[in-house]
Design a protein around this motif. Structure first.
Motif, PDB file in Angstrom:
ATOM      1  N   GLY A  87     -12.790 -14.837  36.161  1.00 52.09           N
ATOM      2  CA  GLY A  87     -13.161 -14.887  34.753  1.00 52.09           C
ATOM      3  C   GLY A  87     -14.071 -13.731  34.399  1.00 52.09           C
ATOM      4  O   GLY A  87     -15.065 -13.497  35.075  1.00 52.09           O
ATOM      5  N   LEU A  92      -9.521 -14.961  31.399  1.00 54.88           N
ATOM      6  CA  LEU A  92      -9.274 -15.496  32.735  1.00 54.88           C
ATOM      7  C   LEU A  92      -8.043 -14.827  33.332  1.00 54.88           C
ATOM      8  O   LEU A  92      -7.053 -14.602  32.631  1.00 54.88           O
ATOM      9  N   ARG A 124     -10.400 -23.319  32.360  1.00 53.95           N
ATOM     10  CA  ARG A 124     -11.851 -23.178  32.135  1.00 53.95           C
ATOM     11  C   ARG A 124     -12.554 -24.506  32.433  1.00 53.95           C
ATOM     12  O   ARG A 124     -13.583 -24.535  33.097  1.00 53.95           O
TER      13      ARG A 124
END
Length: 138
Positions: A87, A92, A124
């Motif tokens: 990330g 990402l 996430r």
């Protein structure tokens, strides 16, 4: 999982920026003492000793960076890895670990937030929860 190519080794991709305090780094590594580490080593045909030595080497080198003043957080988790996630801010980069290969042999996908970005939100959320339940070691 091990972090050698990206962070651990001296010529790794991000070390110069970390050392220059340009970024904050959070790393989640597979706990070398976990059953998942032994299982992952077996999956990729590596001895458990050499596999876990790689994780420990990354931890030592990350601790060295932190001792030099870099902003480093390292955590250990004990789940069998399924995702390789890098990330950078809100972007990402995701690839998958299969039973017989490492993440660097899988295609890497770039994901960003969007109104319909369910996969981005799910990854996430997964990494945030993994960090919340992991043990901080650096």
């Amino acid at each position: 999982m091990r972090g050698l190519g990206i962070l651990g080794l001296n010529d790794s991709l991000l070390r110069a920026r970390i050392r220059n305090r340009e970024v904050t780094v959070r790393v989640l590594l597979l706990d070398p003492d976990s059953d998942a580490a032994q299982r992952r080593a077996t999956e990729i045909g590596e001895s458990c000793q050499s596999f876990t030595a790689g994780v420990r080497l990354s931890l030592e080198l990350l601790a060295d960076l932190a001792n030099d003043g870099a902003t480093v957080e390292a955590y250990l988790y004990d789940l069998l890895p399924a995702w390789r996630v890098i990330g950078l801010d809100d972007t990402l980069f995701v690839s998958a670990f299969g039973e017989v290969h490492e993440g660097h042999t899988s295609p890497m996908y770039q994901l960003g937030p969007s109104p319909y970005g369910a996969f981005w939100r799910g990854i996430r959320r997964f990494t945030d929860e993994l960090r919340r339940t992991a043990r901080r070691v650096v």
